[in-house]
Design an enzyme around this catalytic site. Structure first.
Site, short mmCIF file in Angstrom:
data_model
loop_
_atom_site.label_atom_id
_atom_site.label_comp_id
_atom_site.label_asym_id
_atom_site.label_seq_id
_atom_site.Cartn_x
_atom_site.Cartn_y
_atom_site.Cartn_z
N TRP A 149 0.84 -1.20 0.00
CA TRP A 149 0.00 0.00 0.00
C TRP A 149 0.87 1.24 0.00
O TRP A 149 2.09 1.17 0.13
CB TRP A 149 -1.02 -0.01 1.14
CG TRP A 149 -0.49 -0.26 2.55
CD1 TRP A 149 0.77 -0.63 2.92
CD2 TRP A 149 -1.25 -0.14 3.74
NE1 TRP A 149 0.86 -0.76 4.28
CE2 TRP A 149 -0.38 -0.46 4.82
CE3 TRP A 149 -2.55 0.19 4.04
CZ2 TRP A 149 -0.79 -0.44 6.15
CZ3 TRP A 149 -2.95 0.20 5.37
CH2 TRP A 149 -2.10 -0.11 6.40
N HIS A 173 -15.13 26.44 -3.93
CA HIS A 173 -13.79 26.69 -4.48
C HIS A 173 -13.57 28.17 -4.78
O HIS A 173 -12.44 28.63 -4.76
CB HIS A 173 -13.61 25.84 -5.74
CG HIS A 173 -12.31 26.04 -6.45
ND1 HIS A 173 -11.10 26.08 -5.80
CD2 HIS A 173 -12.02 26.20 -7.78
CE1 HIS A 173 -10.12 26.25 -6.68
NE2 HIS A 173 -10.65 26.34 -7.88
N HIS A 228 -15.07 30.17 -13.45
CA HIS A 228 -15.09 29.93 -12.01
C HIS A 228 -16.05 30.89 -11.31
O HIS A 228 -16.87 30.48 -10.48
CB HIS A 228 -13.68 30.10 -11.42
CG HIS A 228 -12.77 28.96 -11.68
ND1 HIS A 228 -12.10 28.80 -12.88
CD2 HIS A 228 -12.39 27.92 -10.90
CE1 HIS A 228 -11.35 27.70 -12.83
NE2 HIS A 228 -11.52 27.15 -11.65
#
Length: 262
Positions: free
Chosen positions: A63, A81, A209
């Site tokens: 892992w 965001h 955005h």
């Protein structure tokens, strides 16, 4: 008992009359991330550290630890965001209704223009021309801007110049049209952001955005293989990680496409 819609879907997936198209780049340390002006903090690239590999550190397992930004690789942008979406309810990836992660997708092909113009713009006029051929964009659809930019690698992908990056994207009017006239669910690109590389020079700066997230809409960027999707008729699956207060997330984006549409 008659077959249900879901059992019909399972059968179609099994016999590949519906195909699953992967729209995701592989996360690796070399995949480019957005570069901001030097006075700002920067997005982290993907990093992977081996914990054990069937050895003295762990004899029966392998892992890794990984580190990366929420906005590294193929990723999802939540309303939180951007400053325009910071005060909206359910604005982070852990609070968005999961029904929003599966839905219809329209693909606007801008690849020809983008091949000859690194700053190619998606405009309302181009959207209306697409609708003349393919029908009006339905409410609550994803709209993806195909540019074939995902076929670029390394420095060509970011395409930095002395004045910053150059890559295709939507104009402010195009994003406002998609939001206010078509009420889309979200907008996606093959470039490193939903805005054009020179998006800081628009008014407002980075309009995709600003307008998308201010309206509670979503973004997808660094998509791949949009050339394998039909203009309409596919279903998009884009589920971000359920990060508490997360502003975005890397994710595996896939599309369900009828076999005869490929």
């Amino acid at each position: 008992m008659s077959e249900t819609i879901l059992s019909d879907l399972a059968k179609a997936l099994g016999d590949q009359s519906i195909k699953v198209i992967d729209l995701t780049h592989t996360l690796d340390p070399d995949f480019p991330v957005i570069i901001l002006p030097p006075e700002f903090n920067q997005c982290a690239r993907f990093r992977m550290e081996e914990i054990s590999a069937y050895d003295h550190r762990g004899p029966a397992w392998k892992w890794h630890n990984i580190t990366l930004s929420e906005h590294t690789g193929t990723h999802f942008d939540a309303p939180a965001h951007w400053i325009s979406g910071r005060d909206l309810p359910n604005n982070s990836v852990d609070t968005i209704n999961p029904a929003n992660f599966v839905g219809p997708v329209m693909v606007i092909d801008c690849s020809e223009g983008s091949a000859t113009n690194e700053d190619f713009e998606l405009t309302p006029e181009l959207i209306l021309a697409w609708e003349e051929e393919h029908g009006e964009i339905p409410k609550d659809s994803w709209v993806l801007m195909r540019t074939d930019w995902s076929k670029k690698t390394g420095a060509d992908y970011l395409n930095m110049r002395d004045d910053g990056p150059h890559s295709p994207g939507p104009t402010p009017d195009a994003i406002r049209f998609l939001i206010h006239e078509r009420n889309i669910r979200g907008f996606g690109t093959e470039t490193v952001g939903t805005d054009a590389g020179q998006g800081s020079h628009y008014t407002p700066p980075y309009p995709a955005h600003f307008y998308l997230h201010g309206a509670g809409k979503f973004g997808l960027q660094c998509l791949a293989n949009l050339d394998l999707l039909p203009p309409r008729g596919a279903i998009l699956l884009a589920a971000p990680l359920k990060i508490k207060d997360g502003t975005g997330s890397p994710l595996r984006v896939m599309a369900l496409v009828q076999g005869n549409d490929i």
